[in-house]
Design a protein around this motif. Structure first.
Motif, PDB file in Angstrom:
ATOM      1  N   ARG A   1       0.800  -1.222   0.000  1.00 21.52           N
ATOM      2  CA  ARG A   1       0.000   0.000   0.000  1.00 21.52           C
ATOM      3  C   ARG A   1       0.838   1.279   0.000  1.00 21.52           C
ATOM      4  NH1 ARG A   1      -5.079   0.173   3.577  1.00 21.52           N
ATOM      5  NH2 ARG A   1      -3.560   0.526   5.233  1.00 21.52           N
ATOM      6  N   GLY A   2       2.170   1.162  -0.020  1.00 26.52           N
ATOM      7  CA  GLY A   2       3.021   2.337  -0.142  1.00 26.52           C
ATOM      8  C   GLY A   2       3.010   3.250   1.059  1.00 26.52           C
ATOM      9  N   ARG A   3       2.908   2.672   2.246  1.00 25.74           N
ATOM     10  CA  ARG A   3       2.849   3.471   3.468  1.00 25.74           C
ATOM     11  C   ARG A   3       3.434   2.697   4.635  1.00 25.74           C
ATOM     12  NH1 ARG A   3      -3.420   4.225   3.822  1.00 25.74           N
ATOM     13  NH2 ARG A   3      -3.374   3.565   1.682  1.00 25.74           N
ATOM     14  N   ILE A   4       3.898   3.449   5.617  1.00 24.47           N
ATOM     15  CA  ILE A   4       4.411   2.848   6.840  1.00 24.47           C
ATOM     16  C   ILE A   4       4.366   3.890   7.944  1.00 24.47           C
ATOM     17  CG2 ILE A   4       6.838   3.427   6.427  1.00 24.47           C
ATOM     18  CD1 ILE A   4       7.461   0.531   7.555  1.00 24.47           C
ATOM     19  N   ARG A   5       4.278   3.442   9.179  1.00 22.19           N
ATOM     20  CA  ARG A   5       4.296   4.348  10.324  1.00 22.19           C
ATOM     21  C   ARG A   5       5.175   3.782  11.427  1.00 22.19           C
ATOM     22  NH1 ARG A   5      -1.156   5.843  11.961  1.00 22.19           N
ATOM     23  NH2 ARG A   5      -1.560   5.477   9.784  1.00 22.19           N
ATOM     24  N   LEU A   6       5.843   4.691  12.092  1.00 23.36           N
ATOM     25  CA  LEU A   6       6.602   4.369  13.292  1.00 23.36           C
ATOM     26  C   LEU A   6       5.843   4.977  14.456  1.00 23.36           C
ATOM     27  CD1 LEU A   6       9.074   3.454  14.947  1.00 23.36           C
ATOM     28  CD2 LEU A   6      10.094   5.690  14.405  1.00 23.36           C
ATOM     29  N   CYS A   7       5.347   4.133  15.334  1.00 25.22           N
ATOM     30  CA  CYS A   7       4.612   4.586  16.509  1.00 25.22           C
ATOM     31  C   CYS A   7       5.603   4.847  17.634  1.00 25.22           C
ATOM     32  CB  CYS A   7       3.598   3.535  16.941  1.00 25.22           C
ATOM     33  SG  CYS A   7       2.379   3.146  15.666  1.00 25.22           S
ATOM     34  N   ALA A   8       5.593   6.067  18.172  1.00 26.69           N
ATOM     35  CA  ALA A   8       6.471   6.408  19.280  1.00 26.69           C
ATOM     36  C   ALA A   8       5.842   6.035  20.614  1.00 26.69           C
ATOM     37  CB  ALA A   8       6.805   7.901  19.249  1.00 26.69           C
ATOM     38  N   HIS A   9       4.543   5.758  20.595  1.00 26.66           N
ATOM     39  CA  HIS A   9       3.851   5.326  21.817  1.00 26.66           C
ATOM     40  C   HIS A   9       4.028   3.813  21.994  1.00 26.66           C
ATOM     41  CE1 HIS A   9       1.052   5.270  18.418  1.00 26.66           C
ATOM     42  NE2 HIS A   9       0.471   4.228  19.004  1.00 26.66           N
ATOM     43  N   GLU A  10       3.747   3.333  23.198  1.00 31.34           N
ATOM     44  CA  GLU A  10       4.050   1.941  23.535  1.00 31.34           C
ATOM     45  C   GLU A  10       3.155   0.927  22.827  1.00 31.34           C
ATOM     46  OE1 GLU A  10       4.364  -0.867  27.512  1.00 31.34           O
ATOM     47  OE2 GLU A  10       4.577   1.297  27.710  1.00 31.34           O
ATOM     48  N   ASP A  11       1.845   1.192  22.813  1.00 31.88           N
ATOM     49  CA  ASP A  11       0.906   0.258  22.186  1.00 31.88           C
ATOM     50  C   ASP A  11      -0.436   0.939  21.973  1.00 31.88           C
ATOM     51  OD1 ASP A  11      -0.582   0.098  24.651  1.00 31.88           O
ATOM     52  OD2 ASP A  11       0.711  -1.518  25.345  1.00 31.88           O
ATOM     53  N   VAL A  12      -1.421   0.196  21.462  1.00 32.02           N
ATOM     54  CA  VAL A  12      -2.724   0.777  21.112  1.00 32.02           C
ATOM     55  C   VAL A  12      -3.473   1.329  22.319  1.00 32.02           C
ATOM     56  CG1 VAL A  12      -3.023  -0.586  19.013  1.00 32.02           C
ATOM     57  CG2 VAL A  12      -3.902  -1.471  21.194  1.00 32.02           C
TER      58      VAL A  12
ATOM     59  N   PRO B   1     -11.536   8.202   2.705  1.00 36.43           N
ATOM     60  CA  PRO B   1     -12.061   9.258   3.567  1.00 36.43           C
ATOM     61  C   PRO B   1     -12.672   8.658   4.835  1.00 36.43           C
ATOM     62  CG  PRO B   1     -12.624   9.721   1.298  1.00 36.43           C
ATOM     63  CD  PRO B   1     -12.035   8.327   1.327  1.00 36.43           C
ATOM     64  N   HIS B   2     -12.348   9.302   5.949  1.00 37.65           N
ATOM     65  CA  HIS B   2     -12.765   8.797   7.253  1.00 37.65           C
ATOM     66  C   HIS B   2     -12.839   9.945   8.242  1.00 37.65           C
ATOM     67  CE1 HIS B   2      -8.401   8.979   7.352  1.00 37.65           C
ATOM     68  NE2 HIS B   2      -8.483   9.092   8.679  1.00 37.65           N
ATOM     69  N   LYS B   3     -13.454   9.681   9.372  1.00 36.08           N
ATOM     70  CA  LYS B   3     -13.455  10.631  10.479  1.00 36.08           C
ATOM     71  C   LYS B   3     -13.240   9.851  11.766  1.00 36.08           C
ATOM     72  CE  LYS B   3     -18.514  10.740  10.908  1.00 36.08           C
ATOM     73  NZ  LYS B   3     -19.695  11.626  10.885  1.00 36.08           N
ATOM     74  N   HIS B   4     -12.819  10.580  12.788  1.00 39.83           N
ATOM     75  CA  HIS B   4     -12.520   9.965  14.079  1.00 39.83           C
ATOM     76  C   HIS B   4     -13.499  10.486  15.113  1.00 39.83           C
ATOM     77  CE1 HIS B   4      -8.771   8.709  12.245  1.00 39.83           C
ATOM     78  NE2 HIS B   4      -8.574   9.957  11.871  1.00 39.83           N
ATOM     79  N   LEU B   5     -14.147   9.583  15.810  1.00 40.32           N
ATOM     80  CA  LEU B   5     -15.063   9.974  16.873  1.00 40.32           C
ATOM     81  C   LEU B   5     -14.289  10.174  18.174  1.00 40.32           C
ATOM     82  CD1 LEU B   5     -17.964   7.442  16.193  1.00 40.32           C
ATOM     83  CD2 LEU B   5     -17.721   9.789  15.351  1.00 40.32           C
ATOM     84  N   ASN B   6     -14.646  11.203  18.913  1.00 38.90           N
ATOM     85  CA  ASN B   6     -14.082  11.458  20.242  1.00 38.90           C
ATOM     86  C   ASN B   6     -12.568  11.587  20.241  1.00 38.90           C
ATOM     87  OD1 ASN B   6     -16.760  11.099  21.358  1.00 38.90           O
ATOM     88  ND2 ASN B   6     -16.433   8.911  21.035  1.00 38.90           N
TER      89      ASN B   6
ATOM     90  N   PHE C   1      -6.423   3.334  20.891  1.00 38.70           N
ATOM     91  CA  PHE C   1      -6.922   3.087  19.548  1.00 38.70           C
ATOM     92  C   PHE C   1      -8.042   2.065  19.619  1.00 38.70           C
ATOM     93  CE2 PHE C   1      -6.945   0.511  15.649  1.00 38.70           C
ATOM     94  CZ  PHE C   1      -7.307   1.504  14.752  1.00 38.70           C
ATOM     95  N   ASN C   2      -9.176   2.436  19.070  1.00 39.88           N
ATOM     96  CA  ASN C   2     -10.321   1.545  18.973  1.00 39.88           C
ATOM     97  C   ASN C   2     -10.831   1.680  17.543  1.00 39.88           C
ATOM     98  OD1 ASN C   2     -12.792   0.271  19.036  1.00 39.88           O
ATOM     99  ND2 ASN C   2     -13.369   1.087  21.028  1.00 39.88           N
ATOM    100  N   ARG C   3     -10.763   0.607  16.785  1.00 36.99           N
ATOM    101  CA  ARG C   3     -11.139   0.640  15.373  1.00 36.99           C
ATOM    102  C   ARG C   3     -12.546   1.211  15.158  1.00 36.99           C
ATOM    103  NH1 ARG C   3      -8.163  -1.000  11.409  1.00 36.99           N
ATOM    104  NH2 ARG C   3      -6.752  -2.437  12.424  1.00 36.99           N
ATOM    105  N   SER C   4     -13.445   1.017  16.089  1.00 34.67           N
ATOM    106  CA  SER C   4     -14.816   1.504  15.930  1.00 34.67           C
ATOM    107  C   SER C   4     -14.912   3.023  16.055  1.00 34.67           C
ATOM    108  CB  SER C   4     -15.756   0.823  16.923  1.00 34.67           C
ATOM    109  OG  SER C   4     -15.425   1.184  18.244  1.00 34.67           O
ATOM    110  N   ASP C   5     -13.848   3.694  16.505  1.00 30.59           N
ATOM    111  CA  ASP C   5     -13.828   5.163  16.565  1.00 30.59           C
ATOM    112  C   ASP C   5     -13.508   5.793  15.217  1.00 30.59           C
ATOM    113  OD1 ASP C   5     -14.437   5.212  19.262  1.00 30.59           O
ATOM    114  OD2 ASP C   5     -12.346   5.377  19.897  1.00 30.59           O
ATOM    115  N   THR C   6     -13.116   4.983  14.249  1.00 30.40           N
ATOM    116  CA  THR C   6     -12.846   5.474  12.894  1.00 30.40           C
ATOM    117  C   THR C   6     -14.030   5.093  12.018  1.00 30.40           C
ATOM    118  OG1 THR C   6     -10.469   5.217  13.191  1.00 30.40           O
ATOM    119  CG2 THR C   6     -11.273   5.371  10.925  1.00 30.40           C
TER     120      THR C   6
END
Length: 182
Positions: free
Chosen positions: A37-48, A67-72, A139-144
């Motif tokens: 998918r041509g993307r990558i991320r480095l998370c500086a936080h410990e976990d979800v 296109p998406h939005k984030h709740l709360n 991170f909660n998938r249902s918030d996206t």
């Protein structure tokens, strides 16, 4: 930097003190070339479950960000390298704004923060973009919420058509905006 890999697109810094240097970003850019998918991320936080999520994200040109939005959640976005249009939509898919972004020296917007849930996507304008994103966890998938009017990631033809039409719409809006503001 010591990292642990969650999948081909997600790495976590595996240290309590996280620093990122140019060579780390170059490694991320190289790894983004090698995944589907041509993307990558480095998370500086410990976990979800961490209450604060900070990520260094690389996206290649012509990728599709549904296109998406984030709740709360609040989200901030600091562009470090490249150029991108952040496109905002209303609930039915009409474009409500375009934030043309570049790095600090470009003279364009290089930072935005949004705290209300707006549908948004990215149109990558350079070969690669690198940005630092911060949002609240956990991170909660249902918030996206993915836009029901935009194609799913699995719909290759639909994604291509959507991106082509979105590029035309943004170009038309940009030309109209520039013509009225000269």
């Amino acid at each position: 930097m010591i990292t642990r890999q969650q999948n081909e697109e997600v790495l976590y810094a595996d240290e309590s003190l996280v620093t990122v240097r140019r060579s780390d970003v170059e490694t991320l850019k190289e790894r983004s070339r090698g995944n589907e998918r041509g993307r990558i991320r480095l998370c500086a936080h410990e976990d979800v479950d961490d209450p604060l999520h900070e990520m260094f994200i690389v996206h290649r040109k012509n990728i599709y960000v549904r296109p998406h939005k984030h709740l709360n959640k609040s989200e901030s976005f600091h562009l470090m390298e490249g150029a991108v249009d952040v496109v905002l939509f209303d609930e039915t898919g009409n474009i409500t704004g375009v934030i043309g972004m570049g790095d600090y020296v470009s003279g364009r917007d290089f930072f935005y923060r949004v705290s209300d849930p707006h549908y948004h996507t990215l149109l990558i304008r350079s070969e690669v973009v690198v940005f630092h994103e911060t949002t609240n966890g956990p991170f909660n998938r249902s918030d996206t919420i993915f836009a029901p009017w935009a194609p799913d990631d699995s719909d290759v033809a639909g994604r291509q058509h959507f991106l082509e039409q979105l590029n035309r719409d943004v170009e038309r809006l940009t030309v109209r905006y520039n013509a009225t503001n000269e």
